[in-house]
Design a protein around this motif. Sequence first.
Motif, mmCIF file in Angstrom:
data_model
loop_
_atom_site.group_PDB
_atom_site.id
_atom_site.type_symbol
_atom_site.label_atom_id
_atom_site.label_comp_id
_atom_site.label_asym_id
_atom_site.label_seq_id
_atom_site.Cartn_x
_atom_site.Cartn_y
_atom_site.Cartn_z
ATOM 1 N N ILE A 8 -31.995 88.396 -104.439
ATOM 2 C CA ILE A 8 -31.987 89.829 -104.675
ATOM 3 C C ILE A 8 -33.337 90.369 -104.216
ATOM 4 O O ILE A 8 -34.387 89.856 -104.614
ATOM 5 N N LYS A 9 -33.317 91.399 -103.391
ATOM 6 C CA LYS A 9 -34.557 92.025 -102.939
ATOM 7 C C LYS A 9 -35.171 92.790 -104.108
ATOM 8 O O LYS A 9 -34.459 93.510 -104.820
ATOM 9 N N PRO A 10 -36.463 92.660 -104.349
ATOM 10 C CA PRO A 10 -37.106 93.365 -105.469
ATOM 11 C C PRO A 10 -36.925 94.879 -105.363
ATOM 12 O O PRO A 10 -36.887 95.435 -104.265
ATOM 13 N N PHE A 11 -36.817 95.523 -106.519
ATOM 14 C CA PHE A 11 -36.671 96.979 -106.560
ATOM 15 C C PHE A 11 -37.433 97.528 -107.746
ATOM 16 O O PHE A 11 -37.818 96.791 -108.646
ATOM 17 N N SER A 12 -37.640 98.837 -107.752
ATOM 18 C CA SER A 12 -38.432 99.484 -108.799
ATOM 19 C C SER A 12 -37.766 99.359 -110.155
ATOM 20 O O SER A 12 -36.546 99.472 -110.276
ATOM 21 N N SER A 13 -38.574 99.141 -111.186
ATOM 22 C CA SER A 13 -38.024 99.019 -112.536
ATOM 23 C C SER A 13 -38.203 100.301 -113.339
ATOM 24 O O SER A 13 -37.897 100.337 -114.512
ATOM 25 N N LYS A 14 -38.683 101.378 -112.706
ATOM 26 C CA LYS A 14 -38.877 102.653 -113.402
ATOM 27 C C LYS A 14 -37.735 103.599 -113.075
ATOM 28 O O LYS A 14 -37.345 103.724 -111.920
ATOM 29 N N VAL A 15 -37.191 104.248 -114.107
ATOM 30 C CA VAL A 15 -36.130 105.236 -113.910
ATOM 31 C C VAL A 15 -36.511 106.512 -114.661
ATOM 32 O O VAL A 15 -37.217 106.472 -115.663
ATOM 33 N N GLU A 16 -36.037 107.642 -114.154
ATOM 34 C CA GLU A 16 -36.316 108.946 -114.754
ATOM 35 C C GLU A 16 -35.284 109.245 -115.833
ATOM 36 O O GLU A 16 -34.088 109.118 -115.608
ATOM 37 N N MET A 17 -35.780 109.689 -117.002
ATOM 38 C CA MET A 17 -34.897 109.967 -118.141
ATOM 39 C C MET A 17 -33.936 111.136 -117.893
ATOM 40 O O MET A 17 -32.773 111.065 -118.199
ATOM 41 N N LEU A 53 -32.828 112.650 -115.211
ATOM 42 C CA LEU A 53 -32.239 112.758 -113.890
ATOM 43 C C LEU A 53 -31.094 111.759 -113.747
ATOM 44 O O LEU A 53 -31.334 110.555 -113.755
ATOM 45 N N PRO A 54 -29.849 112.246 -113.647
ATOM 46 C CA PRO A 54 -28.748 111.292 -113.417
ATOM 47 C C PRO A 54 -28.988 110.547 -112.107
ATOM 48 O O PRO A 54 -29.272 111.153 -111.087
ATOM 49 N N GLN A 55 -28.925 109.244 -112.183
ATOM 50 C CA GLN A 55 -29.201 108.432 -111.007
ATOM 51 C C GLN A 55 -28.497 107.097 -111.110
ATOM 52 O O GLN A 55 -28.151 106.646 -112.190
ATOM 53 N N GLY A 56 -28.308 106.483 -109.978
ATOM 54 C CA GLY A 56 -27.773 105.134 -109.946
ATOM 55 C C GLY A 56 -28.900 104.146 -109.735
ATOM 56 O O GLY A 56 -29.998 104.501 -109.336
ATOM 57 N N VAL A 57 -28.615 102.907 -110.025
ATOM 58 C CA VAL A 57 -29.554 101.818 -109.768
ATOM 59 C C VAL A 57 -28.867 100.913 -108.755
ATOM 60 O O VAL A 57 -27.665 100.664 -108.854
ATOM 61 N N SER A 58 -29.610 100.449 -107.770
ATOM 62 C CA SER A 58 -28.989 99.593 -106.765
ATOM 63 C C SER A 58 -29.754 98.286 -106.617
ATOM 64 O O SER A 58 -30.937 98.206 -106.924
ATOM 65 N N ILE A 59 -29.014 97.289 -106.174
ATOM 66 C CA ILE A 59 -29.612 95.993 -105.847
ATOM 67 C C ILE A 59 -29.242 95.670 -104.404
ATOM 68 O O ILE A 59 -28.241 96.168 -103.885
ATOM 69 N N GLU A 60 -30.062 94.862 -103.765
ATOM 70 C CA GLU A 60 -29.764 94.431 -102.411
ATOM 71 C C GLU A 60 -29.604 92.920 -102.420
ATOM 72 O O GLU A 60 -30.525 92.189 -102.773
#
Length: 102
Positions: free
Chosen positions: A7-16, A18-25
């Motif tokens: 799995i390619k590293p990705f950011s662990s911070k999300v905005e409270m 703001l509706p958003q998705g999280v993705s993995i590569e």
Amino acid sequence: FWGLYAIKPFSSKVEMNLPQGVSIELLKRETQEGVEGAKVTFRLTRPHTAREDIDLGEGREAGKGVYATPAIQFPKEGRWKLQAMIETSEGKGYFEKELNAR
């Protein structure tokens, strides 16, 4: 499974707020190419309780090897864990990453 894939590293911070998705590569470990056609099922959980678990279902393929959750708004600040079950023709793998909602 993890001997073949990474799995390619990705950011662990999300905005409270703001509706958003999280993705993995998902990458082939040997060639670093994105893996297409995998089935990736997502869940969000809190580290110390199952009461706030959110089943996000199957992610959508958003690019070559990129799998994304539906857009969600995190219900509470703090630590969450993104869990994924990844299925390919080579078998199943499980992935977990801590997220920080602020």
